[in-house]
Design a protein around this motif. Structure first.
Motif, PDB file in Angstrom:
ATOM      1  N   GLN A 187      11.334  -1.158  88.915  1.00 46.98           N
ATOM      2  CA  GLN A 187      11.888  -0.034  89.668  1.00 46.98           C
ATOM      3  C   GLN A 187      12.068  -0.415  91.147  1.00 46.98           C
ATOM      4  OE1 GLN A 187       9.342   3.459  89.007  1.00 46.98           O
ATOM      5  NE2 GLN A 187       8.630   3.171  91.103  1.00 46.98           N
ATOM      6  N   ALA A 188      12.612  -1.622  91.342  1.00 49.68           N
ATOM      7  CA  ALA A 188      12.934  -2.090  92.694  1.00 49.68           C
ATOM      8  C   ALA A 188      14.402  -1.823  93.026  1.00 49.68           C
ATOM      9  CB  ALA A 188      12.616  -3.575  92.819  1.00 49.68           C
ATOM     10  N   ARG A 189      15.055  -1.026  92.198  1.00 50.39           N
ATOM     11  CA  ARG A 189      16.478  -0.648  92.359  1.00 50.39           C
ATOM     12  C   ARG A 189      17.421  -1.845  92.145  1.00 50.39           C
ATOM     13  NH1 ARG A 189      16.828   1.941  98.035  1.00 50.39           N
ATOM     14  NH2 ARG A 189      19.000   2.269  97.434  1.00 50.39           N
ATOM     15  N   PHE A 190      16.936  -2.852  91.392  1.00 48.74           N
ATOM     16  CA  PHE A 190      17.790  -4.012  91.088  1.00 48.74           C
ATOM     17  C   PHE A 190      18.782  -3.666  89.978  1.00 48.74           C
ATOM     18  CE2 PHE A 190      14.338  -7.367  92.303  1.00 48.74           C
ATOM     19  CZ  PHE A 190      14.451  -6.982  93.631  1.00 48.74           C
ATOM     20  N   GLN A 191      19.968  -4.309  90.013  1.00 53.18           N
ATOM     21  CA  GLN A 191      20.907  -4.232  88.900  1.00 53.18           C
ATOM     22  C   GLN A 191      20.240  -4.823  87.645  1.00 53.18           C
ATOM     23  OE1 GLN A 191      24.068  -2.976  89.247  1.00 53.18           O
ATOM     24  NE2 GLN A 191      23.851  -2.664  91.458  1.00 53.18           N
ATOM     25  N   ALA A 192      20.696  -4.415  86.473  1.00 53.44           N
ATOM     26  CA  ALA A 192      20.104  -4.926  85.224  1.00 53.44           C
ATOM     27  C   ALA A 192      20.302  -6.440  85.098  1.00 53.44           C
ATOM     28  CB  ALA A 192      20.710  -4.221  84.020  1.00 53.44           C
ATOM     29  N   TRP A 193      21.522  -6.907  85.352  1.00 54.91           N
ATOM     30  CA  TRP A 193      21.794  -8.355  85.284  1.00 54.91           C
ATOM     31  C   TRP A 193      23.190  -8.627  85.833  1.00 54.91           C
ATOM     32  CZ3 TRP A 193      24.621 -11.354  81.176  1.00 54.91           C
ATOM     33  CH2 TRP A 193      25.528 -10.555  80.469  1.00 54.91           C
ATOM     34  N   ILE A 194      23.472  -9.891  86.009  1.00 52.28           N
ATOM     35  CA  ILE A 194      24.815 -10.355  86.355  1.00 52.28           C
ATOM     36  C   ILE A 194      25.162 -11.454  85.356  1.00 52.28           C
ATOM     37  CG2 ILE A 194      26.224 -11.612  88.048  1.00 52.28           C
ATOM     38  CD1 ILE A 194      24.490 -10.394  90.264  1.00 52.28           C
ATOM     39  N   PRO A 195      26.333 -11.392  84.715  1.00 57.77           N
ATOM     40  CA  PRO A 195      26.726 -12.487  83.815  1.00 57.77           C
ATOM     41  C   PRO A 195      27.201 -13.691  84.646  1.00 57.77           C
ATOM     42  CG  PRO A 195      28.434 -10.808  83.873  1.00 57.77           C
ATOM     43  CD  PRO A 195      27.316 -10.294  84.726  1.00 57.77           C
ATOM     44  N   PHE A 196      26.231 -14.427  85.197  1.00 61.98           N
ATOM     45  CA  PHE A 196      26.538 -15.525  86.124  1.00 61.98           C
ATOM     46  C   PHE A 196      27.545 -16.523  85.551  1.00 61.98           C
ATOM     47  CE2 PHE A 196      22.095 -14.281  87.112  1.00 61.98           C
ATOM     48  CZ  PHE A 196      22.288 -13.836  88.408  1.00 61.98           C
ATOM     49  N   TYR A 197      27.479 -16.749  84.257  1.00 61.81           N
ATOM     50  CA  TYR A 197      28.312 -17.777  83.640  1.00 61.81           C
ATOM     51  C   TYR A 197      29.807 -17.474  83.753  1.00 61.81           C
ATOM     52  CZ  TYR A 197      29.317 -14.876  79.527  1.00 61.81           C
ATOM     53  OH  TYR A 197      29.772 -13.891  78.689  1.00 61.81           O
ATOM     54  N   LYS A 198      30.155 -16.182  83.795  1.00 65.01           N
ATOM     55  CA  LYS A 198      31.578 -15.814  83.791  1.00 65.01           C
ATOM     56  C   LYS A 198      32.324 -16.358  85.006  1.00 65.01           C
ATOM     57  CE  LYS A 198      31.601 -11.759  80.787  1.00 65.01           C
ATOM     58  NZ  LYS A 198      31.954 -10.328  80.660  1.00 65.01           N
ATOM     59  N   ALA A 199      31.621 -16.460  86.133  1.00 67.09           N
ATOM     60  CA  ALA A 199      32.255 -16.969  87.355  1.00 67.09           C
ATOM     61  C   ALA A 199      32.502 -18.476  87.281  1.00 67.09           C
ATOM     62  CB  ALA A 199      31.375 -16.646  88.563  1.00 67.09           C
ATOM     63  N   THR A 200      31.976 -19.122  86.240  1.00 65.65           N
ATOM     64  CA  THR A 200      32.152 -20.587  86.113  1.00 65.65           C
ATOM     65  C   THR A 200      33.153 -20.947  85.015  1.00 65.65           C
ATOM     66  OG1 THR A 200      30.360 -20.886  84.497  1.00 65.65           O
ATOM     67  CG2 THR A 200      29.744 -20.894  86.834  1.00 65.65           C
ATOM     68  N   ARG A 221      21.350   3.395  93.441  1.00 63.88           N
ATOM     69  CA  ARG A 221      21.254   4.456  94.447  1.00 63.88           C
ATOM     70  C   ARG A 221      19.882   5.125  94.468  1.00 63.88           C
ATOM     71  NH1 ARG A 221      26.267   8.419  93.967  1.00 63.88           N
ATOM     72  NH2 ARG A 221      25.838   8.122  91.756  1.00 63.88           N
ATOM     73  N   LYS A 222      19.272   5.277  93.264  1.00 64.76           N
ATOM     74  CA  LYS A 222      17.983   5.967  93.177  1.00 64.76           C
ATOM     75  C   LYS A 222      16.875   5.009  92.762  1.00 64.76           C
ATOM     76  CE  LYS A 222      19.386  10.685  91.924  1.00 64.76           C
ATOM     77  NZ  LYS A 222      19.328  11.674  90.830  1.00 64.76           N
ATOM     78  N   THR A 223      15.663   5.319  93.207  1.00 60.95           N
ATOM     79  CA  THR A 223      14.498   4.595  92.713  1.00 60.95           C
ATOM     80  C   THR A 223      14.164   5.139  91.329  1.00 60.95           C
ATOM     81  OG1 THR A 223      13.617   4.225  94.923  1.00 60.95           O
ATOM     82  CG2 THR A 223      12.063   4.053  93.100  1.00 60.95           C
ATOM     83  N   LYS A 224      14.367   4.309  90.322  1.00 58.63           N
ATOM     84  CA  LYS A 224      14.065   4.727  88.950  1.00 58.63           C
ATOM     85  C   LYS A 224      13.841   3.473  88.101  1.00 58.63           C
ATOM     86  CE  LYS A 224      18.894   4.818  87.405  1.00 58.63           C
ATOM     87  NZ  LYS A 224      19.936   5.554  86.677  1.00 58.63           N
ATOM     88  N   TYR A 225      13.322   3.688  86.909  1.00 63.17           N
ATOM     89  CA  TYR A 225      13.096   2.565  85.998  1.00 63.17           C
ATOM     90  C   TYR A 225      14.427   2.023  85.491  1.00 63.17           C
ATOM     91  CZ  TYR A 225      12.152   0.305  81.507  1.00 63.17           C
ATOM     92  OH  TYR A 225      12.138  -0.560  80.452  1.00 63.17           O
ATOM     93  N   LYS A 226      14.679   0.735  85.749  1.00 65.39           N
ATOM     94  CA  LYS A 226      15.867   0.054  85.219  1.00 65.39           C
ATOM     95  C   LYS A 226      15.480  -1.382  84.912  1.00 65.39           C
ATOM     96  CE  LYS A 226      20.375  -0.222  84.373  1.00 65.39           C
ATOM     97  NZ  LYS A 226      21.016   0.589  83.324  1.00 65.39           N
ATOM     98  N   TYR A 227      15.425  -1.712  83.629  1.00 65.95           N
ATOM     99  CA  TYR A 227      15.007  -3.056  83.224  1.00 65.95           C
ATOM    100  C   TYR A 227      15.963  -4.095  83.800  1.00 65.95           C
ATOM    101  CZ  TYR A 227      13.676  -6.947  80.191  1.00 65.95           C
ATOM    102  OH  TYR A 227      13.265  -8.162  79.708  1.00 65.95           O
TER     103      TYR A 227
END
Length: 514
Positions: free
Chosen positions: A267-280, A329-335
């Protein structure tokens, strides 16, 4: 540890039981000089003397066997196990085990005694020569490692456990998975350890208990988390330590004030993930030559797959993209995988060692984990590793022996969030260590207090079920467990079809790999 077999009966089952505890290399007796030379590279030698149960008149060692035993004992630390009548004994060793018969029960118990899963309290039933007298014994105490037993001995019902078989077979028949490994342990004893199905839907290779699976996000609690707990135990970090302190590159970013507690409870307000490979990838969706080469070089050293090597500086790009990403935007649980990708960076910078080396040195080597590893193709045959998927979007191959997670693949197979491979038994050993609050094989890896700090649900009141790194039982209807386990229980799941869970109140460890 080396194993040498003497006698004319089979030692296969005994050797397989020994290998449940650690790596054992079998040395075949051909020429004594060669054997003695080979044994120089080992610190211990286990010798099994195996004779058929029905041949008790012919149990004594012959002259050549006596010579072999004596020569090996001169220069090696030896444990001799006699699967024979007592009269075979002779006084030429520091210690040995009398197992009486060469059957599966005796083989199992002897292996347990050697590694301390049980203590010994047996006494010699007869006197032999002038060396041994009736009631002679060496009593040993068990150490707290995972052993093996029957369900009834730990208060479980074998008949109920067989329902697992039918559920697993339904899953395979309906093509939910081609195969699986499942373990149940209670009170420090594995009471259910079975493999089902095949490596693939072609039904070409049955799953064996020794096979390795990509355990995916179980990596978080099997590699990164225990090493973070060690750092916490030493006072190097606290739950309030900020990301900018752990990784100065995050100073001045929108994530600089994220605390260890917030990151590991997701719950640090991080995005779930980024598909890093797509940019390569290039315009055709294939690995772009700007980022990849087909051969290893100093500039392209990161092995993503066979004949596919990533640019050496790309890990910096991954970290920068995390640093530049927007916060929720909000502090909440997001894996989110971000926390554990960043914790790998912290551990490697703080210790000066790579995460795979750290995990091996601090935990796996000390606990006898013979299969738990990153990049398994370095140590294991491909046939022993269960394939994960047919990749038609990045590597365009069947993924086998390389990590399924694309981000971990772009880190050379060693991620803080994914990358580990293991069989179910080694995962069970790690979970048993947690169940014993940091202690395994009488080694205290971190304090009981530290374990309790990390196995606490700090934000349950805010509908966030997570512990610090650990997943915890659901607070409502949906979640990772049956809803029938205690709130002190903990574990994790993995994207490839894996789960590890432990419950201190029922003393149960449950592992599912598929």
């Amino acid at each position: 540890i080396a194993y040498v077999k003497l006698g004319d009966d089979s030692s296969d089952f005994f050797l397989s039981e020994l290998r449940k505890y650690t790596t054992i290399e079998e040395i075949n007796i051909n020429k004594l000089d060669n054997v003695l030379e080979e044994l120089k590279k080992f610190t211990k030698v286990i010798i099994g003397y195996h004779k058929q149960d029905g041949a008790w008149k012919n149990h004594d060692l012959d002259k050549s066997e006596l010579n072999i035993l004596s020569e090996i004992a001169k220069d090696n630390k030896v444990i001799v196990t006699f699967f024979t009548k007592p009269y075979s004994l002779f006084d030429d060793f520091e210690g040995f085990i009398l197992a009486y018969q060469n059957n599966n029960f005796s083989n199992t118990v002897a292996a347990e005694a050697i590694f301390g899963a049980i203590g010994t309290k047996g006494k010699l039933p007869v006197s032999i020569n002038r060396d041994f007298y009736i009631n002679d014994a060496l009593n040993t105490k068990p150490v707290n490692i995972l052993g093996f037993g029957s369900p009834e001995n730990v208060g479980l019902d074998s008949k109920i456990l067989t329902k697992i078989d039918s559920i697993a077979n339904v899953a395979i028949t309906n093509k939910m998975t081609p195969g699986a490994q499942i373990i149940v342990a209670r009170r420090g004893k594995v009471v259910y350890d079975k493999s089902f199905g095949y490596h693939t839907y072609e039904n070409d290779m049955p799953v064996k208990n020794s096979d390795l699976y990509d355990v995916a996000s179980l990596t978080k609690i099997l590699s990164t988390l225990p090493n973070l707990m060690t750092e916490y135990d030493k006072g190097k970090i606290t739950l309030k330590t900020k990301l900018s302190t752990m990784l100065p590159v995050f100073k001045g970013t929108n994530k600089e004030n994220a605390t260890l507690l917030d990151m590991l409870t997701h719950q640090a307000r991080f995005q779930a993930w980024i598909p890093f490979y797509k940019a390569t990838l290039d315009s055709l969706g294939k690995p772009d030559i700007k980022f990849y080469r087909k051969k290893y070089s100093e500039d392209f050293p990161i092995k993503v797959f066979e004949d596919l090597f990533l640019r050496k500086d790309y890990n910096d790009t991954i970290i920068k993209r995390i640093a530049d990403s927007d916060l929720l935007r909000k502090t909440k649980y997001k894996y989110s995988d971000f926390s554990f990708i960043l914790m790998k960076e912290y551990l490697e910078r703080a210790t000066g060692k790579k995460l795979d080396q750290l995990a091996f040195e601090n935990f796996y080597s000390k606990m006898g984990l013979t299969t738990m590893t990153y990049n398994p193709l370095i140590r294991f045959d491909k046939d022993q590793i269960v394939p994960t998927e047919i990749d038609n979007y990045y590597r365009y191959q069947t993924i086998q022996g390389y990590v399924h997670d694309m981000g971990a693949a772009m880190q050379g197979g060693v991620g803080g969030h994914a990358g580990l491979f293991s069989n179910a038994l080694d995962v069970a050993k790690m979970m048993q260590m947690y169940l014993q609050k940091g202690n395994y094989d009488n080694h205290q890896f971190f304090s009981e207090k530290t374990f309790n700090v990390f196995n606490t649900c700090y934000y349950c009141k805010d509908k966030n079920r997570r512990g610090v790194g650990f997943d915890k039982p659901q607070l409502g209807e949906a979640g990772p467990t049956c809803g029938c386990v205690s709130m002190t229980s903990f574990g994790h799941t993995g994207f490839t079809g894996t789960m590890a869970w432990a419950d201190p109140e029922s003393e149960i460890v449950y592992i599912f790999l598929s």
